[in-house]
Design a protein around this motif. Structure first.
Motif: not given
Ligand code: ATP
Ligand code: MG
Lengths: 266, 266
Positions: B41-51, B173-180, B210-213, B217-220
């Protein structure tokens, strides 16, 4: 009427091998006692001498407090040896412990060497270490401090390593997943998680160090033990009793303080 | 990698650019059974992909393969212009530092403050004692960590120990760490799984906003149909070790998605 339930046999049936093992153990105990334990009449004469008017126990009382100030200062020196030995040992135990863990060691061979050294430091008694360091640095407290240090690396190294192995691996893996360095993972995820356990181990190490430091002087490695040995050698049993009593006070005081701190922390 | 990359279809509303992630014929087995048979599969920049995929279908395994937390048995992974399978240890660390991960478990260091935990994200690009604890960090790093905490709405909890926060707050907090970490791609493995439905939805919305802002690219990995529909641009479904579904979310038929979920929502 209720039916009688048959009781199980008193003894389980055993195999020949089991009987053989039991026999060997009994033989081992009997020969050991026969070869090394004191004979009854020897014990009898010894106890009689202990309580004779010129004997050891009678001479101990009343304890001689005339040199209490000197003894107190030697006790301070002993405590300082214990603190120095424990502190140095704890500091060096940390890198040894890191190298001895499955997850943080850089290489399996390094891990095996570190584990071997820790076990070796722990297995050799601290009096033997003291004799070794007297050869290296001469008589006096320095040899005692080094002996206590090595003993504490063996003691704390093992418990530090166990604490680090038991720490939750999730936070460590999360940091590894973002490319953090090994040092970063150790200091920011492993140590904070292990802090309570490290503190408890350190306090135990200090207690052990205080108990050990009193005996080191017997072989000439500094501290109150030197005075104890001299008192015995000169048959000043009443002063020896004073020293023993004051050592007891020190050890109990340190143990009480340490368990009070532990209770506060946990 | 010399084969030209396919330009895949791109979800409506996002900028059409080449794939930032391209997976081809990925195979993974842990000693025994094959978990991933042939995943492409492929994922594209700025696109949110659900698995999506049933329990044990290999979603987490797939995510771990992407950053080599577990090594794939065979296959090609190209991410952020790099052949992931060919990276040496140093290059792998640098590569991982560009990928943010949010886990099912928050994986925070329990005894440290929220601010210290967020600050750990900086270890992706900085090492040394100043990245280990909030009190030792440079002012600008602390300020950035505070800004990240602010973005997840927890600026007022900065000095609180994370083990005193609620599950939802911990995950934030874990998400904030990821942003950091300033990641370029974010991987999330059921970040809402251990939370109550409301907190879970809040966390998913926060992550997707946050990913959109930031144009990330979000793979969730998602285990709830309504989240999949609400917070993704594109959906891939894993079954029998293969991707058997690959559709833009706007064109997805919820009824057809149900077989990828264990408990169909009523
Ligand atoms: N480290 C491992 N060693 C051996 N087998 C593993 C390992 N990790 C996962 N597996 C097996 O691989 C299969 C897929 O696991 P994985 O965690 O990837 O599934 P998942 O789709 O994420 O499931 P869930 O929805 O429960 O999170 C499972 O059968 C699991 O038992
Ligand atoms: Mg999973």
């Amino acid at each position: 009427m209720t039916q009688a339930i048959p009781a199980p046999p008193r003894f389980r049936h055993r195999t020949l091998t089991e009987y053989a093992v039991i026999l060997v153990v009994i033989a081992l105990v009997l020969t050991s006692v026969a070869n090394t334990a004191p004979s009854l009449d020897k014990l009898e004469r010894g106890v009689a001498r202990l309580f004779a008017p010129s004997g050891f126990l009678m001479q101990m009382f009343p304890p001689d407090f005339s040199r209490v100030e000197h003894i107190a200062w030697k006790l301070v020196e002993t405590l300082q040896m214990a603190v120095a030995g424990a502190a140095l040992g704890l500091i060096f135990a940390v890198p040894f412990a890191i190298l001895a863990t499955d997850r943080l060691s850089p290489h399996p061979a390094v891990k095996i060497v570190a584990r071997g050294l820790i076990a070796f430091f722990r297995t050799v008694p601290d009096l033997v270490w003291a004799i070794f360091f007297i050869i290296v640095v001469g008589l006096g407290p320095a040899a005692g401090v080094l002996a206590l240090m090595i003993d504490k690396i063996g003691f704390a190294g093992r418990f530090f390593a166990e604490a680090m192995e038991e720490a939750d691996t999730g936070p460590q893996d999360a940091l590894r997943a973002i490319g953090a360095s090994r040092m970063g993972i150790i200091f920011s995820a492993v140590f904070p998680a292990c802090l309570p356990s490290f503190t408890a181990t350190s306090l135990f190490a200090l207690e052990k160090s205080v108990r050990g430091s009193a005996a080191l002087g017997l072989v000439g490695a500094g501290g109150i033990g030197v005075d104890l040995k001299v008192a015995f050698d000169l048959f000043n049993y009443d002063e020896a009793l004073t020293i023993i009593l004051m050592m007891l006070v020190l050890v109990v005081a340190v143990e009480q303080a340490s368990s009070w701190i532990r209770a506060k922390l946990i | 990698m010399n084969a030209p990359l396919m330009a895949g279809e791109v979800a409506a509303g996002s900028t059409p650019v080449g794939p930032v992630l391209h997976v081809r014929d990925l195979v993974k087995s842990y000693d025994g059974p094959v978990i991933l048979r042939s995943v492409s599969f492929s994922a594209y920049a700025g696109v949110s992909l659900a698995v999506i995929g049933a329990n044990g279908s290999g979603k987490s395994t797939l995510l771990k393969c992407l950053i080599r937390l577990t090594d794939p048995t065979s296959g090609q992974i190209e991410m952020l212009g790099q052949d992931v399978g060919a990276l040496g240890p140093r290059a792998l660390r640098r590569f991982r530092s560009r990928i943010g991960v949010v886990w099912q478990k928050h994986n925070l260091v329990p005894r440290l403050s929220a601010l210290s935990n967020v600050l750990h994200g900086v270890q992706a690009r900085m090492s040394g004692p100043r990245s280990w604890w909030q009190w030792a960090a440079p002012a600008e790093v602390r300020a950035e960590a505070m800004a990240c905490l602010g973005r997840v709405g927890l600026a007022d909890k900065a000095l609180q120990r994370v083990d005193s926060l609620s599950g939802g707050q911990q995950q934030r907090v874990a998400i904030a760490r990821m942003l950091m970490q300033r990641p370029e791609i974010v991987l999330a493995d059921e970040p809402d799984a251990s939370l109550d439905p409301q907190s879970g939805e809040d966390v998913m919305r926060l992550l997707s906003d946050l990913a959109r802002q930031d144009g990330l690219t979000l793979i969730v990995i998602s285990h709830r149909l309504e989240h999949t529909m609400a917070f993704s641009d594109r959906i891939i479904g894993l079954a029998g070790g293969q991707i058997t579904l690959d559709v833009p979310t706007a064109q997805a038929d919820p009824v057809k998605l149900r077989r990828f979920f264990d408990k169909p929502p009523e």
